[in-house]
Design an enzyme around this catalytic site. Structure first.
Site, mmCIF file in Angstrom:
data_model
loop_
_atom_site.group_PDB
_atom_site.id
_atom_site.type_symbol
_atom_site.label_atom_id
_atom_site.label_comp_id
_atom_site.label_asym_id
_atom_site.label_seq_id
_atom_site.Cartn_x
_atom_site.Cartn_y
_atom_site.Cartn_z
ATOM 1 N N TYR A 56 0.786 -1.242 -0.031
ATOM 2 C CA TYR A 56 0.098 0.032 0.057
ATOM 3 C C TYR A 56 0.983 1.246 0.023
ATOM 4 O O TYR A 56 0.434 2.422 -0.387
ATOM 5 C CB TYR A 56 -1.003 -0.093 1.197
ATOM 6 N N HIS A 125 0.933 -11.837 1.618
ATOM 7 C CA HIS A 125 -0.292 -11.106 0.785
ATOM 8 C C HIS A 125 -0.599 -12.087 -0.180
ATOM 9 O O HIS A 125 -1.933 -11.923 -0.347
ATOM 10 C CB HIS A 125 0.424 -9.701 0.351
ATOM 11 N N PHE A 210 -18.749 -0.408 -3.639
ATOM 12 C CA PHE A 210 -20.084 -0.508 -4.300
ATOM 13 C C PHE A 210 -21.287 -0.702 -3.261
ATOM 14 O O PHE A 210 -22.293 -0.236 -3.479
ATOM 15 C CB PHE A 210 -19.914 -1.635 -5.100
HETATM 16 N N1 LIG Z 1 -5.247 -8.954 1.418
HETATM 17 C C1 LIG Z 1 -5.648 -8.252 0.349
HETATM 18 O O1 LIG Z 1 -5.323 -8.792 -0.951
HETATM 19 C C2 LIG Z 1 -6.483 -6.932 0.230
HETATM 20 C C3 LIG Z 1 -7.161 -6.713 -0.970
HETATM 21 C C4 LIG Z 1 -7.966 -5.476 -0.932
HETATM 22 C C5 LIG Z 1 -8.269 -4.733 0.684
HETATM 23 N N2 LIG Z 1 -7.490 -5.394 1.512
HETATM 24 C C6 LIG Z 1 -7.788 -4.719 2.925
HETATM 25 O O2 LIG Z 1 -8.956 -4.820 3.174
HETATM 26 C C7 LIG Z 1 -9.311 -3.208 3.504
HETATM 27 C C8 LIG Z 1 -11.078 -2.870 3.107
HETATM 28 O O3 LIG Z 1 -10.942 -3.326 1.740
HETATM 29 P P1 LIG Z 1 -11.261 -2.062 0.408
HETATM 30 O O4 LIG Z 1 -10.537 -0.818 1.163
HETATM 31 O O5 LIG Z 1 -10.541 -2.525 -0.749
HETATM 32 O O6 LIG Z 1 -12.592 -2.086 0.142
HETATM 33 P P2 LIG Z 1 -13.828 -1.687 1.125
HETATM 34 O O7 LIG Z 1 -13.749 -1.484 2.648
HETATM 35 O O8 LIG Z 1 -14.906 -2.816 0.823
HETATM 36 O O9 LIG Z 1 -14.409 -0.250 0.738
HETATM 37 C C9 LIG Z 1 -13.614 0.879 0.512
HETATM 38 C C10 LIG Z 1 -14.461 2.058 -0.039
HETATM 39 O O10 LIG Z 1 -15.631 2.454 0.559
HETATM 40 C C11 LIG Z 1 -15.635 3.673 0.958
HETATM 41 N N3 LIG Z 1 -16.432 3.850 2.039
HETATM 42 C C12 LIG Z 1 -16.095 3.139 3.265
HETATM 43 N N4 LIG Z 1 -17.020 3.236 4.113
HETATM 44 C C13 LIG Z 1 -18.194 4.088 3.399
HETATM 45 C C14 LIG Z 1 -19.366 4.725 3.885
HETATM 46 N N5 LIG Z 1 -19.828 4.433 5.250
HETATM 47 N N6 LIG Z 1 -19.964 5.209 2.946
HETATM 48 C C15 LIG Z 1 -19.663 5.514 1.638
HETATM 49 N N7 LIG Z 1 -18.400 5.013 1.257
HETATM 50 C C16 LIG Z 1 -17.563 4.140 2.193
HETATM 51 C C17 LIG Z 1 -14.115 4.065 0.995
HETATM 52 O O11 LIG Z 1 -14.256 5.442 0.587
HETATM 53 P P3 LIG Z 1 -13.387 6.688 1.413
HETATM 54 O O12 LIG Z 1 -12.103 6.081 1.696
HETATM 55 O O13 LIG Z 1 -13.394 7.780 0.437
HETATM 56 O O14 LIG Z 1 -14.372 6.892 2.687
HETATM 57 C C18 LIG Z 1 -13.289 3.300 -0.080
HETATM 58 O O15 LIG Z 1 -13.716 3.835 -1.335
HETATM 59 C C19 LIG Z 1 -8.311 -2.595 3.007
HETATM 60 O O16 LIG Z 1 -8.014 -1.452 3.283
HETATM 61 C C20 LIG Z 1 -7.020 -3.397 2.962
HETATM 62 O O17 LIG Z 1 -6.536 -3.088 4.487
HETATM 63 C C21 LIG Z 1 -6.666 -6.473 1.555
#
Ligand SMILES: NC(=O)c1ccc[n+]([C@@H]2O[C@H](COP(=O)([O-])OP(=O)(O)OC[C@H]3O[C@@H](n4cnc5c(N)ncnc54)[C@H](OP(=O)(O)O)[C@@H]3O)[C@@H](O)[C@H]2O)c1
Length: 326
Positions: A56, A125, A210
């Site tokens: 990241y 990862h 989404f």
């Molecule tokens: N192990 C892996 O390969 C892997 C892959 C992907 C992710 N991850 C981990 O999982 C974590 C979460 O996944 P993710 O960040 O991909 O996706 P997520 O948590 O499903 O979605 C994040 C998105 O949702 C928005 N959001 C969050 N809360 C919201 C709310 N209450 N209302 C409206 N929009 C909202 C955020 O925007 P804003 O930031 O603009 O609020 C961001 O654009 C990552 O940060 C990472 O630590 C791990």
């Protein structure tokens, strides 16, 4: 917030965690100030698990440095998790690197960038097809013995890989994509992790945003926002996914909740060994997300969600070249 136990080695975390990826990557411009404020508010609200990765920071350590600065005032109260082994875009010729020497290098860097004495969870990862998982587990076991790592995690590993790793050093937690929009991965691995007593961290629990309803067609995202190329946002699939959100919103409203809260409560209802880690750079959104820990769903609600989204989202979860190999 209620605590959950992950694995059988002593790892515990509040029911909802926090993912830091979006502070510096994946979703457009970096927002350090927003990320730090969100992390500190999450801690106020009882969130205890904070998730980052070498990837990241795109090789700069910047994401881990931000997380380290944010948690410094309460470091001993929280679990900090980071990941090694996904080197793209550092080296476009080779996506993954879990050679023992690289794992050791990343561990030293992560300790330094985070400003901590020990990495609470150290995840591989992505599975590296060029390095036997036994060698990876053996290297992490050495880091545990040296006091540099507390708990071993895998991400997007397939059942056989999890078993082989666990036989060398206990895996405490598997982190894979899991949400109302992505069911297949968890369906494949949950029986194995439950048999072995391994916890499950659900990443992208909001389907990369989404499942909040705050979405736009792919063409309206900046080029450095992965949703500009994410298959679920592409014309055709986007509209079908949006229709599902409208139906989920009706259900959420009937419970005085938001779609976001419904999505997180759905994950919590899948088992008390599951901790979702939503990511946001907004204090208000952290508040909304954390409140989902108090939203109880009845069997009828879960059945209605299955009716609205029987097989996950329309569209693949990754573009081909980064699809995990397990
Ligand atoms: N192990 C892996 O390969 C892997 C892959 C992907 C992710 N991850 C981990 O999982 C974590 C979460 O996944 P993710 O960040 O991909 O996706 P997520 O948590 O499903 O979605 C994040 C998105 O949702 C928005 N959001 C969050 N809360 C919201 C709310 N209450 N209302 C409206 N929009 C909202 C955020 O925007 P804003 O930031 O603009 O609020 C961001 O654009 C990552 O940060 C990472 O630590 C791990």
């Amino acid at each position: 917030m209620q605590k959950r136990t992950l694995g059988t080695q002593g790892l515990e975390a509040a029911a909802i965690g926090y993912g830091a990826m979006g502070i510096t990557s994946a979703y457009g411009a970096a927002d350090e100030a927003g990320g730090i404020a969100a992390i500190r508010r999450a801690h106020d609200l009882g969130v205890t698990m904070f998730d980052t990765a070498e990837l990241y920071g795109m090789g700069t350590g910047s994401n881990e440095e931000i997380v380290g600065r944010a948690i410094a005032p309460f470091r001993d109260e929280v679990v900090v998790a980071t990941k090694f082994g996904w080197v793209m875009p550092l080296n476009p010729e080779k996506l993954y690197d879990s050679r023992p020497e690289n794992i050791r290098k990343v561990a030293e860097n992560s300790l330094k960038y985070l400003g901590v004495d020990v990495l609470d969870v150290f995840y591989q990862h992505r599975v590296d097809p060029d390095v036997p998982i036994e060698d990876v587990a053996g290297t992490v076991a050495e880091l545990v013995a040296e006091g540099k790592v507390k708990y071993f995690g895998l991400s997007e590993a397939a059942p056989d890989t999890i078993r082989r790793a666990h036989a060398v050093h206990p895996v405490s937690v598997l982190q894979s994509e899991f949400s109302i929009f992505e069911r297949a991965t968890a369906a494949e691995v949950l029986p194995t992790v439950r048999e072995l007593g391994i916890g499950f961290v659900a990443y992208s629990p909001l389907g990369r945003g989404f499942l909040t309803g705050d979405v736009r067609p792919a063409s309206e995202y900046a080029a450095d926002d992965m949703r500009s190329t994410d298959p679920r946002w592409q014309p055709g699939d986007y509209e079908k996914n949006l229709a599902a959100i409208d139906a989920l919103r009706d259900l959420a409203s009937s419970k005085d909740a938001t779609v976001t809260q419904l999505a997180l409560a759905w994950l919590l209802a899948q088992g008390d060994d599951i901790v979702p880690i939503p990511g946001t750079r907004s204090v208000a959104r952290v508040e909304e997300n954390s409140a989902a820990a108090d939203l109880a769903l009845a069997q009828a609600d879960l059945a209605r969600i299955d009716e609205i989204v029987p097989d996950g989202a329309f569209g693949a979860r990754y573009v081909d070249f980064v699809m995990p190999v397990g």
